[in-house]
Design a protein around this motif. Structure first.
Motif, PDB file in Angstrom:
ATOM      1  N   THR A  17       0.811  -1.085   0.096  1.00 26.53           N
ATOM      2  CA  THR A  17      -0.057  -0.079   0.069  1.00 26.53           C
ATOM      3  C   THR A  17       0.865   1.168  -0.017  1.00 26.53           C
ATOM      4  OG1 THR A  17      -1.597  -1.132   1.319  1.00 26.53           O
ATOM      5  CG2 THR A  17      -1.989   1.192   1.044  1.00 26.53           C
ATOM      6  N   LEU A  18       1.121   1.807  -1.097  1.00 23.10           N
ATOM      7  CA  LEU A  18       1.721   3.110  -1.453  1.00 23.10           C
ATOM      8  C   LEU A  18       0.888   4.272  -1.860  1.00 23.10           C
ATOM      9  CD1 LEU A  18       4.703   1.731  -3.286  1.00 23.10           C
ATOM     10  CD2 LEU A  18       4.637   1.489  -0.864  1.00 23.10           C
ATOM     11  N   GLU A  19       0.468   5.231  -0.695  1.00 20.13           N
ATOM     12  CA  GLU A  19      -0.324   6.326  -0.668  1.00 20.13           C
ATOM     13  C   GLU A  19       0.462   7.641  -1.121  1.00 20.13           C
ATOM     14  OE1 GLU A  19      -3.798   4.329   2.098  1.00 20.13           O
ATOM     15  OE2 GLU A  19      -2.754   6.221   2.584  1.00 20.13           O
ATOM     16  N   PHE A  20      -0.027   8.028  -2.109  1.00 21.97           N
ATOM     17  CA  PHE A  20       0.554   9.342  -2.272  1.00 21.97           C
ATOM     18  C   PHE A  20      -0.483  10.576  -2.403  1.00 21.97           C
ATOM     19  CE2 PHE A  20       4.399   7.754  -3.949  1.00 21.97           C
ATOM     20  CZ  PHE A  20       4.123   6.337  -4.507  1.00 21.97           C
ATOM     21  N   GLU A  21      -0.381  11.515  -1.702  1.00 22.68           N
ATOM     22  CA  GLU A  21      -1.044  12.652  -1.760  1.00 22.68           C
ATOM     23  C   GLU A  21      -1.464  13.269  -2.981  1.00 22.68           C
ATOM     24  OE1 GLU A  21      -2.443  13.633   0.957  1.00 22.68           O
ATOM     25  OE2 GLU A  21      -0.945  12.420   2.706  1.00 22.68           O
ATOM     26  N   GLU A  22      -2.701  13.346  -3.088  1.00 18.39           N
ATOM     27  CA  GLU A  22      -3.286  14.115  -4.463  1.00 18.39           C
ATOM     28  C   GLU A  22      -4.056  15.283  -4.337  1.00 18.39           C
ATOM     29  OE1 GLU A  22      -2.486  12.735  -7.203  1.00 18.39           O
ATOM     30  OE2 GLU A  22      -1.741  10.705  -6.820  1.00 18.39           O
ATOM     31  N   SER A  23      -3.925  15.760  -3.043  1.00 20.95           N
ATOM     32  CA  SER A  23      -4.747  17.103  -2.827  1.00 20.95           C
ATOM     33  C   SER A  23      -3.677  18.053  -3.429  1.00 20.95           C
ATOM     34  CB  SER A  23      -4.851  17.230  -1.269  1.00 20.95           C
ATOM     35  OG  SER A  23      -3.904  17.486  -0.520  1.00 20.95           O
ATOM     36  N   GLU A  24      -4.425  19.348  -3.671  1.00 19.64           N
ATOM     37  CA  GLU A  24      -3.505  20.532  -4.216  1.00 19.64           C
ATOM     38  C   GLU A  24      -2.683  20.931  -3.493  1.00 19.64           C
ATOM     39  OE1 GLU A  24      -3.836  21.734  -7.372  1.00 19.64           O
ATOM     40  OE2 GLU A  24      -5.335  20.227  -7.979  1.00 19.64           O
ATOM     41  N   LEU A  84      -0.609  19.175  -1.116  1.00 17.34           N
ATOM     42  CA  LEU A  84       0.226  18.279  -0.890  1.00 17.34           C
ATOM     43  C   LEU A  84       0.655  17.570  -2.382  1.00 17.34           C
ATOM     44  CD1 LEU A  84      -0.812  16.970   2.386  1.00 17.34           C
ATOM     45  CD2 LEU A  84       0.900  18.710   2.038  1.00 17.34           C
ATOM     46  N   LYS A  85       0.300  18.119  -3.505  1.00 17.61           N
ATOM     47  CA  LYS A  85       0.454  17.543  -4.675  1.00 17.61           C
ATOM     48  C   LYS A  85       1.827  17.647  -5.272  1.00 17.61           C
ATOM     49  CE  LYS A  85      -1.155  17.549  -9.546  1.00 17.61           C
ATOM     50  NZ  LYS A  85      -2.223  18.293 -10.576  1.00 17.61           N
ATOM     51  N   GLN A  86       2.751  18.692  -4.713  1.00 19.53           N
ATOM     52  CA  GLN A  86       4.161  18.662  -5.088  1.00 19.53           C
ATOM     53  C   GLN A  86       4.736  17.559  -4.090  1.00 19.53           C
ATOM     54  OE1 GLN A  86       6.060  22.427  -4.460  1.00 19.53           O
ATOM     55  NE2 GLN A  86       7.715  21.614  -5.086  1.00 19.53           N
ATOM     56  N   LEU A  87       4.490  17.396  -2.843  1.00 16.91           N
ATOM     57  CA  LEU A  87       5.096  16.351  -2.001  1.00 16.91           C
ATOM     58  C   LEU A  87       4.504  14.895  -2.602  1.00 16.91           C
ATOM     59  CD1 LEU A  87       6.479  15.630   0.312  1.00 16.91           C
ATOM     60  CD2 LEU A  87       4.517  15.789   1.698  1.00 16.91           C
ATOM     61  N   GLY A  88       3.356  14.651  -3.084  1.00 16.00           N
ATOM     62  CA  GLY A  88       3.321  13.658  -3.565  1.00 16.00           C
ATOM     63  C   GLY A  88       3.887  12.961  -4.815  1.00 16.00           C
ATOM     64  N   ALA A  89       4.111  14.192  -5.578  1.00 16.65           N
ATOM     65  CA  ALA A  89       5.095  13.905  -6.771  1.00 16.65           C
ATOM     66  C   ALA A  89       6.352  13.407  -6.564  1.00 16.65           C
ATOM     67  CB  ALA A  89       4.914  15.140  -7.753  1.00 16.65           C
ATOM     68  N   ARG A  90       6.947  14.359  -5.404  1.00 18.74           N
ATOM     69  CA  ARG A  90       8.161  13.786  -5.247  1.00 18.74           C
ATOM     70  C   ARG A  90       8.225  12.389  -4.396  1.00 18.74           C
ATOM     71  NH1 ARG A  90      12.691  17.054  -6.273  1.00 18.74           N
ATOM     72  NH2 ARG A  90      13.568  17.036  -4.131  1.00 18.74           N
ATOM     73  N   ARG A  91       7.172  11.958  -3.591  1.00 19.77           N
ATOM     74  CA  ARG A  91       7.243  10.609  -3.239  1.00 19.77           C
ATOM     75  C   ARG A  91       7.122   9.696  -4.303  1.00 19.77           C
ATOM     76  NH1 ARG A  91       8.260   8.973   1.346  1.00 19.77           N
ATOM     77  NH2 ARG A  91       6.387   7.581   1.768  1.00 19.77           N
TER      78      ARG A  91
END
Length: 323
Positions: A229-236, A238-245
């Motif tokens: 389970t790899l959950e990435f942030e999709e909200s506006e 935290l979107k940049q952090l999700g892209a880095r993850r």
């Protein structure tokens, strides 16, 4: 009535079996391990004429390339230890010299023991014989230790070379070998069940930026067949952090059986249970930097590795093994 003619030819380590039949058959070409089967059947367009098909089977008992020490590993070993061959040559020369001296001393000792008039020579002869035997033992020990170290280094480099040939999927369109990341990224391989990969993913979250600044990319390898389970942030926000993850965890192994075989070999050599989750971190030059059982030490990686950009670029690469 059908009949066939066959012949068996033995050549070196390979045998060839040829079977000829008068009836037309359709055959496909396929290969399994070191055995190849092929067939031939042709038809003309104007006449339904069939050439006599021939089946050729060949087999070889040569070892597969993966079990052989690559020439690249031997060359890298010579580069890393350029004077080892010179030392081993001199060890052999000293062993031969001391052995010859010991042989001469032995003949002198036999002559002195057989002739009572030469009894005074016995102490000196025994002394020389002892020195020669000690020299032979010493240089033989040094030679075997050097050879053992050489074999261990070549085996390690060969394993790293096999690792560099394994494939990784970067995205839907790109599959590249591990060797393509040399000088670009420091790979960290997390091999274990899905729960282990998921927990490693969560533990790395606070250090995402620091790990990426140091060129770290993670290769998750799941061993139990489940999906982590790899959950990435999709909200506006935290979107940049999700892209880095996603960038940190974007790599995926290809040809799972080859990866599994390589990792199991490392576990076996290290005396680790095949069920234990492990991690391996690679240097910028592709060599194994560290490994262990359990979760990757994300904090230690951030503390020890220099950034790949900025004022420290190139200055501390030697501490990471980049050559």
């Amino acid at each position: 009535m059908a009949f066939a003619f066959g012949s068996l030819t033995l050549h070196s380590n390979t045998f060839y079996l040829t079977i000829t039949t008068p009836t037309p058959i359709s055959l496909n070409l396929f290969r399994t391990n070191n055995v190849m089967f092929c067939g031939r059947n042709s038809l003309s367009s104007s006449h339904q004429r069939c050439s006599i098909p021939t089946i050729v089977c060949s087999s070889s008992n040569k070892p597969s390339p993966s079990s052989q020490i690559s020439s690249t590993a031997k060359i890298r070993s010579e580069v890393l230890s350029p004077f080892r061959s010179v030392r081993m040559f001199f060890y052999i020369a000293f062993i031969a010299s001391a052995g010859l001296g010991g042989l001469i001393a032995t003949t002198q000792l036999i002559g002195a023991l057989a002739n009572s008039s030469r009894a005074s020579e016995i102490p000196d002869t025994l002394k020389n014989l002892g020195i020669d035997l000690g020299a032979v033992s010493l240089f033989a020990f040094l030679y075997f230790q050097e050879n053992k170290s050489k074999n261990a280094q070549v085996a390690r480099l060969s394993r790293e070379e096999n690792l560099s040939n394994l494939k990784l999927r970067v995205d839907e369109k790109r599959i590249i070998p591990v060797s393509s990341f040399r000088g670009i990224a420091r790979l960290v391989i997390c091999a274990g069940p899905a729960s282990y990969v998921t927990e490693s993913f969560k533990l790395s979250e606070p250090l995402t930026e620091s790990l990426l600044d140091r060129g770290v990319l993670v290769v998750p390898f799941v061993t139990d067949g489940n999906s982590p389970t790899l959950e990435f942030e999709e909200s506006e926000e935290l979107k940049q952090l999700g892209a880095r993850r996603k960038r940190l965890w974007q790599l995926a192994p290809v040809f799972i059986s080859e990866w599994s075989e390589w990792i199991n070999q490392q576990k076996k050599m290290a005396g680790v249970s095949s069920e234990s989750p492990v991690y391996l971190s690679l240097r910028l030059d592709g060599r194994v930097r560290g490994s262990g059982v359990g979760y990757p030490p994300w904090n230690a990686l951030v503390a020890q590795l220099p950034p790949v950009k900025g004022m420290w670029t190139g200055l501390l690469d030697g501490f990471d093994g980049r050559v």
